[in-house]
Scaffold this active site. Sequence first.
Site, PDB file in Angstrom:
ATOM      1  N   LYS A   1     183.713  92.403  41.382  1.00  0.00           N
ATOM      2  CA  LYS A   1     182.988  91.879  40.230  1.00  0.00           C
ATOM      3  C   LYS A   1     183.940  91.148  39.271  1.00  0.00           C
ATOM      4  CE  LYS A   1     179.423  95.536  40.283  1.00  0.00           C
ATOM      5  NZ  LYS A   1     178.731  96.521  39.405  1.00  0.00           N
TER       6      LYS A   1
ATOM      7  N   HIS B   1     180.938  96.091  43.926  1.00  0.00           N
ATOM      8  CA  HIS B   1     179.580  96.347  44.426  1.00  0.00           C
ATOM      9  C   HIS B   1     179.685  96.591  45.921  1.00  0.00           C
ATOM     10  CE1 HIS B   1     175.340  95.823  45.458  1.00  0.00           C
ATOM     11  NE2 HIS B   1     175.798  95.154  46.502  1.00  0.00           N
TER      12      HIS B   1
ATOM     13  N   GLU C   1     171.553  91.506  51.637  1.00  0.00           N
ATOM     14  CA  GLU C   1     172.586  91.027  50.706  1.00  0.00           C
ATOM     15  C   GLU C   1     173.561  90.078  51.391  1.00  0.00           C
ATOM     16  OE1 GLU C   1     172.530  94.848  47.629  1.00  0.00           O
ATOM     17  OE2 GLU C   1     174.302  94.512  48.888  1.00  0.00           O
TER      18      GLU C   1
HETATM   19  N1  UDP Z   1     174.625  99.793  35.716  1.00  0.00           N
HETATM   20  C1  UDP Z   1     174.715  99.825  34.332  1.00  0.00           C
HETATM   21  N2  UDP Z   1     174.109 100.869  33.669  1.00  0.00           N
HETATM   22  C2  UDP Z   1     173.429 101.857  34.325  1.00  0.00           C
HETATM   23  C3  UDP Z   1     173.357 101.815  35.729  1.00  0.00           C
HETATM   24  C4  UDP Z   1     173.966 100.767  36.392  1.00  0.00           C
HETATM   25  O1  UDP Z   1     175.311  98.957  33.727  1.00  0.00           O
HETATM   26  O2  UDP Z   1     172.919 102.776  33.654  1.00  0.00           O
HETATM   27  C5  UDP Z   1     175.272  98.684  36.439  1.00  0.00           C
HETATM   28  C6  UDP Z   1     176.541  99.131  37.140  1.00  0.00           C
HETATM   29  O3  UDP Z   1     177.524  98.128  36.976  1.00  0.00           O
HETATM   30  C7  UDP Z   1     176.127  99.251  38.587  1.00  0.00           C
HETATM   31  C8  UDP Z   1     175.042  98.191  38.690  1.00  0.00           C
HETATM   32  O4  UDP Z   1     174.386  98.217  37.439  1.00  0.00           O
HETATM   33  O5  UDP Z   1     177.209  99.030  39.473  1.00  0.00           O
HETATM   34  C9  UDP Z   1     174.014  98.431  39.780  1.00  0.00           C
HETATM   35  O6  UDP Z   1     173.511  99.740  39.640  1.00  0.00           O
HETATM   36  P1  UDP Z   1     173.360 100.694  40.899  1.00  0.00           P
HETATM   37  O7  UDP Z   1     172.601 101.892  40.477  1.00  0.00           O
HETATM   38  O8  UDP Z   1     172.804  99.904  42.051  1.00  0.00           O
HETATM   39  O9  UDP Z   1     174.865 101.136  41.196  1.00  0.00           O
HETATM   40  P2  UDP Z   1     175.875 100.785  42.385  1.00  0.00           P
HETATM   41  O10 UDP Z   1     175.053 100.564  43.616  1.00  0.00           O
HETATM   42  O11 UDP Z   1     176.646  99.555  41.955  1.00  0.00           O
HETATM   43  O12 UDP Z   1     176.772 101.974  42.485  1.00  0.00           O
HETATM   44 MG    MG Z   2     173.393  99.472  43.938  1.00  0.00          MG
END
Ligand code: UDP
Ligand code: MG
Length: 150
Positions: A11, A117, A128
């Site tokens: 990122k 990610h 994706e």
């Molecule tokens: N995120 C955030 N606040 C939250 C949850 C998620 O800013 O409360 C952001 C975080 O950067 C995360 C992304 O949104 O990596 C996508 O969320 P996801 O739950 O898919 O997490 P990941 O798959 O990246 O672990």
């Molecule tokens: Mg995710």
Amino acid sequence: MADERTLVLVKPDGVQRALVGDVISRLERRGLHLVGLKLLLIDRALAERHYAEHREKPFFGDLVGFITSSPVVAMVWEGPGAVAMVRSMMGATDPANAAPGTIRGDHAVSIGANVVHGSDSVSRAAEEVALFFEPGELVEWTSAQAAWLH
Ligand code: UDP
Ligand code: MG
């Protein structure tokens, strides 16, 4: 374990903090192999499709704003069980809960700026990968070319 492909993004925070090499190095050393790689600036349309599952979440606007704010490195990694393996190497979404030794546990403190990610399922990984790469941008390793792959 079947060979899988998964999308990994370094990122904007990870690129700016010079963590691209560390992320690649960890995945290489683990034994996954790279089949696609590019540096790009994600536009709003791509960000909204990539994070479509979060469209109704309160953090969606900030998330899209951040991921489009500066260049990211997009990669496709392949190997047995690659999707879950990358997820375990990333650590928990909130770096406060990410175990030491994971990418987020070693490099991040903020849930919004958590360096990487990784696709969260095999089916989502395929979607994706297709969002970020044309088929011709991905390498199909032949067995001869793969002689030195582990
Ligand atoms: N995120 C955030 N606040 C939250 C949850 C998620 O800013 O409360 C952001 C975080 O950067 C995360 C992304 O949104 O990596 C996508 O969320 P996801 O739950 O898919 O997490 P990941 O798959 O990246 O672990
Ligand atoms: Mg995710």
